[in-house]
Design an enzyme around this catalytic site. Structure first.
Site, PDB file in Angstrom:
ATOM      1  N   ASP A  12       0.818  -1.226   0.000  1.00 31.39           N
ATOM      2  CA  ASP A  12       0.000   0.000   0.000  1.00 31.39           C
ATOM      3  C   ASP A  12       0.845   1.268   0.000  1.00 31.39           C
ATOM      4  O   ASP A  12       0.374   2.332   0.401  1.00 31.39           O
ATOM      5  CB  ASP A  12      -0.950   0.054   1.218  1.00 31.39           C
ATOM      6  CG  ASP A  12      -1.697  -1.234   1.453  1.00 31.39           C
ATOM      7  OD1 ASP A  12      -2.166  -1.818   0.467  1.00 31.39           O
ATOM      8  OD2 ASP A  12      -1.809  -1.657   2.620  1.00 31.39           O
ATOM      9  N   HIS A  41      -3.435  -2.086  -7.159  1.00 28.52           N
ATOM     10  CA  HIS A  41      -2.790  -0.811  -7.452  1.00 28.52           C
ATOM     11  C   HIS A  41      -3.820   0.139  -8.043  1.00 28.52           C
ATOM     12  O   HIS A  41      -4.577  -0.243  -8.938  1.00 28.52           O
ATOM     13  CB  HIS A  41      -1.641  -0.997  -8.446  1.00 28.52           C
ATOM     14  CG  HIS A  41      -0.494  -1.773  -7.884  1.00 28.52           C
ATOM     15  ND1 HIS A  41       0.456  -2.375  -8.665  1.00 28.52           N
ATOM     16  CD2 HIS A  41      -0.148  -2.047  -6.606  1.00 28.52           C
ATOM     17  CE1 HIS A  41       1.343  -2.990  -7.894  1.00 28.52           C
ATOM     18  NE2 HIS A  41       0.990  -2.802  -6.651  1.00 28.52           N
TER      19      HIS A  41
END
Length: 338
Positions: A12, A41
């Site tokens: 992340d 993503h």
């Protein structure tokens, strides 16, 4: 030239944003993805948003070929959905050894109480698929007729291209401290997510590597269980504007301040040559969408410069907003590279 992009914390970190920027700015001939569909993503470019899990985030450059390396795992459904959403059918290349996740792996994983409740798995079937690969019973890309037009020997192709001076961007998966070997076992993923692990999944030796760029977010987040040093409670995270939702699971990410000690360990594990920092604008609101370092607020510059001094690795790329181009690129000034 070969550049590797890896996550420095627990995933992340914004690798997709940095990879998409490098795809546009550097125009790599090939962008290579390892990992699997348990890592999402988000890419924002030209007022359009994509949430992808398996294709390289450099897809935004229409001239870049998109490659899935031998160690990657995907489901056919996710793969074809992303090929369609990114309009990239004519430039996707898949190694014959890419593992294919089926409904069986997903179902078995979601029925595994240890993985789902104790570890905090995303439930995408990745762990079970990796286990079946080890047991030599997982089906691979070469077993599926619908993939035959995409199949190539990826290691041979990429090494040949490197010898022709092609530019290759490798996009790693998740984060260093989710590595099966270097993370806090058992609260880890099912592969080695460091730079060396990425190379092994592709089949390229370290002598070809030019740059290893480790991506850190301006604060630390983690999804699932496991230790998170200096973790903030939900109320404090919200007050600081640090609340985030995971791309794949939709779960709230756990939050902690930037961890210098962890960053130093990540730099060592990955042999980092450069650092990218994302979401500077989350800590310093006046940094939002700034694309020139000189225009950053003084406190943001000081934070970057102090951090660089502490980490002893140049911070060359800084993300200041959600768009791929909301980026400050200092590579020319700091390492003589554009």
């Amino acid at each position: 030239m070969l550049d590797i992009l890896v996550g420095g914390f627990y995933g992340d970190e914004g690798k997709g944003k940095i990879a998409s920027y490098l795809g546009i700015n550097d125009s790599p001939n090939y962008a290579v993805r390892t990992g699997s569909i348990n890592a999402g993503h988000t890419v924002v470019f030209n007022n359009k948003t994509w949430k992808i899990r398996i294709l390289p985030s450099a897809f935004v450059n229409k001239s870049t070929k998109l490659v899935l390396a031998p160690g990657a795992l995907t489901s056919l459904e996710q793969l074809f959905n992303e090929i369609k959403s990114t309009d990239s059918d004519n430039r996707v290349i898949i190694d014959s050894h890419v593992g294919i996740i089926t409904d069986k792996e997903i179902k078995d994983e979601r029925n595994d109480e240890n993985l789902m409740k104790m570890v905090g798995s995303t439930g995408q079937g990745v762990g079970y698929a990796e286990a079946r690969r080890i047991l030599r019973i997982l089906k691979l890309a070469k077993d599926y007729k619908e993939l035959e037009n995409y199949i190539a020997n990826v290691p041979d192709m990429l090494i040949d291209e490197l010898q022709k001076d092609s530019r290759i961007l490798i996009e790693g998966t998740q984060g260093t401290f989710l590595s099966l070997y270097h993370g806090e076992y058992p609260y880890v993923t099912s592969r080695n997510s460091t730079a060396s692990g990425v190379l092994s999944e592709i089949g390229i030796g370290p002598k070809y590597v030019n740059n290893i760029i480790v991506v850190f977010k301006s604060f630390v987040t983690r999804v699932g269980n496991g230790y998170l040093e200096n973790e903030l409670n939900e109320e404090d995270a919200k007050k600081l504007g640090l609340t985030e939702i995971a791309t794949v699971t939709g779960r709230k990410r756990r939050v902690a301040p930037f961890n210098v000690k962890l960053a130093k360990e990540s730099i060592r594990l990955n042999s980092a040559t450069q650092i990218a920092i994302t979401k500077l604008d989350t800590l310093f609101k006046d940094s939002y969408k700034v694309r020139n370092y000189s225009n950053l607020p003084l406190e943001a510059k000081k934070w970057i410069e102090d951090l660089e001094e502490e980490l002893k690795v140049p911070i060359t790329i800084i993300g200041t907003g959600e768009d791929s181009m909301d980026t400050i690129d200092l590579r020319k000034e700091k390492i003589g590279e554009e």
